[in-house]
Motif scaffolding. Structure first.
Motif, mmCIF file in Angstrom:
data_model
loop_
_atom_site.group_PDB
_atom_site.id
_atom_site.type_symbol
_atom_site.label_atom_id
_atom_site.label_comp_id
_atom_site.label_asym_id
_atom_site.label_seq_id
_atom_site.Cartn_x
_atom_site.Cartn_y
_atom_site.Cartn_z
ATOM 1 N N LEU A 177 49.394 85.070 48.282
ATOM 2 C CA LEU A 177 50.764 85.580 48.348
ATOM 3 C C LEU A 177 51.041 86.566 47.213
ATOM 4 O O LEU A 177 51.644 87.620 47.421
ATOM 5 N N PHE A 178 50.579 86.228 46.020
ATOM 6 C CA PHE A 178 50.810 87.105 44.868
ATOM 7 C C PHE A 178 50.100 88.449 45.045
ATOM 8 O O PHE A 178 50.682 89.514 44.814
ATOM 9 N N ASN A 179 48.843 88.408 45.461
ATOM 10 C CA ASN A 179 48.111 89.666 45.621
ATOM 11 C C ASN A 179 48.705 90.519 46.735
ATOM 12 O O ASN A 179 48.708 91.750 46.654
ATOM 13 N N LEU A 180 49.217 89.864 47.759
ATOM 14 C CA LEU A 180 49.889 90.618 48.810
ATOM 15 C C LEU A 180 51.159 91.264 48.252
ATOM 16 O O LEU A 180 51.467 92.432 48.566
ATOM 17 N N ALA A 181 51.883 90.544 47.394
ATOM 18 C CA ALA A 181 53.067 91.119 46.753
ATOM 19 C C ALA A 181 52.690 92.335 45.913
ATOM 20 O O ALA A 181 53.369 93.374 45.945
ATOM 21 N N VAL A 182 51.598 92.226 45.152
ATOM 22 C CA VAL A 182 51.156 93.349 44.320
ATOM 23 C C VAL A 182 50.807 94.551 45.182
ATOM 24 O O VAL A 182 51.102 95.700 44.837
ATOM 25 N N SER A 183 50.195 94.296 46.331
ATOM 26 C CA SER A 183 49.833 95.414 47.209
ATOM 27 C C SER A 183 51.080 96.119 47.741
ATOM 28 O O SER A 183 51.145 97.352 47.771
ATOM 29 N N PHE A 184 52.099 95.350 48.142
ATOM 30 C CA PHE A 184 53.355 95.967 48.590
ATOM 31 C C PHE A 184 54.007 96.733 47.435
ATOM 32 O O PHE A 184 54.531 97.839 47.623
ATOM 33 N N ASP A 185 53.982 96.129 46.269
ATOM 34 C CA ASP A 185 54.556 96.764 45.086
ATOM 35 C C ASP A 185 53.851 98.092 44.799
ATOM 36 O O ASP A 185 54.493 99.119 44.533
ATOM 37 N N SER A 186 52.536 98.081 44.864
ATOM 38 C CA SER A 186 51.751 99.278 44.559
ATOM 39 C C SER A 186 51.930 100.364 45.610
ATOM 40 O O SER A 186 51.774 101.550 45.305
ATOM 41 N N LEU A 187 52.252 99.961 46.818
ATOM 42 C CA LEU A 187 52.491 100.934 47.893
ATOM 43 C C LEU A 187 53.979 101.266 48.026
ATOM 44 O O LEU A 187 54.395 101.853 49.012
ATOM 45 N N GLN A 188 54.780 100.867 47.005
ATOM 46 C CA GLN A 188 56.195 101.225 46.943
ATOM 47 C C GLN A 188 56.975 100.709 48.149
ATOM 48 O O GLN A 188 57.736 101.436 48.785
ATOM 49 N N GLN A 189 56.749 99.452 48.445
ATOM 50 C CA GLN A 189 57.483 98.760 49.504
ATOM 51 C C GLN A 189 58.205 97.576 48.856
ATOM 52 O O GLN A 189 57.783 96.424 48.950
ATOM 53 N N PRO A 190 59.307 97.865 48.135
ATOM 54 C CA PRO A 190 59.919 96.853 47.263
ATOM 55 C C PRO A 190 60.472 95.637 47.986
ATOM 56 O O PRO A 190 60.442 94.526 47.437
ATOM 57 N N GLN A 191 61.007 95.802 49.185
ATOM 58 C CA GLN A 191 61.581 94.650 49.882
ATOM 59 C C GLN A 191 60.517 93.604 50.194
ATOM 60 O O GLN A 191 60.715 92.400 49.970
#
Length: 282
Positions: free
Chosen positions: A229-243
């Motif tokens: 879950l955390f790494n998936l969050a980091v991937s969204f964060d890195s791809l500028q998908q904040p929601q």
């Protein structure tokens, strides 16, 4: 994007149902964003601010504890001998204490407890995995490789040990390591650890769309794993998908309350607050 959202909806249905589902999708870190947790050691996280290394090459325990572990990894057992029956009875307790100490960042205690387990059960793979993680956290790659090899000798099907060795290989030969992971995935497409390992390899070279796809695969198969879950969050964060990043940081922190996690919770909480601040100011 719509394809990714479809996959997330499928994953959520799997998560709600509490069952494993087959993975079937194929889909830069910005300053201040957390690094993903390396694949083969889900209880060990890199320090905030460091670039993610190739697989397990840069593993560091969260927090400020830094020890001269080289001496501990090579010290002889200097504890008084224990009767065999008493030692055997103490082994499960030592294992529990080692896991708790490692989670708390107490490397020395974890090392000593794992060694107590091995004194009774030389082929105990959980203890060998733990000692490999400690060695990696201190940059002792040769020592870690030895522990992983011992785990494979105890059980040639030990996937965690094999993934650990692939991680060590990846520093010198990343293409060969990735090829080996893909071969294993072709044989075991529903093994979450392999997708997770592949995602970390891709994240190490900032290939975030592919890393996200791999992390999503791991999440669909094991939806309550806090590190996935955390790494998936980091991937969204890195791809500028904040929601989506917000959502998965929250899920990761909630899951970390239920089972051991490798990521730095303070790091996740800080990033969660940073992402939430613009919304609260509106």
């Amino acid at each position: 994007m719509s394809h990714l959202m479809d996959e997330l909806k499928k994953a959520e249905r799997t998560r709600s149902a509490g069952v494993r589902a087959p993975a079937e999708i194929r889909p830069q870190v910005a300053p201040g964003r957390p690094s993903p947790v390396p694949a083969m050691t889900p209880r060990v996280a890199p320090r905030p601010g460091r670039s993610p290394g190739v697989m397990a090459a840069i593993l560091l325990l969260g927090g400020a504890l830094v020890y001269a572990a080289y001496a501990w990894l090579h010290e002889s057992a200097d504890h008084p001998p224990v009767a065999a029956s008493a030692a055997a009875a103490a082994a499960p307790v030592s294992m529990q204490q080692a896991q708790a100490a490692l989670q708390q960042g107490d490397i020395r205690r974890a090392y000593m407890e794992y060694q107590r387990v091995l004194a009774v059960e030389p082929g105990n793979r959980a203890a060998l995995h733990g000692l490999a993680e400690i060695a990696l956290s201190q940059g002792q790659e040769a020592v870690a490789g030895n522990y992983y090899q011992r785990a494979l000798q105890a059980d040639p099907r030990d996937l965690r040990a094999e993934v650990g060795l692939i991680g060590l290989q990846a520093r010198q030969a990343p293409q060969a390591a990735e090829a080996r992971l893909r071969d294993l995935l072709a044989q075991q497409p529903e093994e979450a650890l392999l997708h997770y390992a592949l995602g970390n390899l891709q994240a190490s070279r900032s290939d975030w769309p592919e890393a996200q796809a791999a992390f999503l695969q791991a999440y669909r198969i094991e939806p309550d794993n806090p590190d996935y879950l955390f790494n998936l969050a980091v991937s969204f964060d890195s791809l500028q998908q904040p929601q989506q990043a917000l959502r998965f940081y929250r899920l990761a922190l909630a899951a970390a309350e239920q089972r051991p996690a490798g990521f730095d919770r303070r790091q996740a909480q800080m990033r969660l607050a940073a992402l939430r601040a613009p919304q609260e100011s509106q």
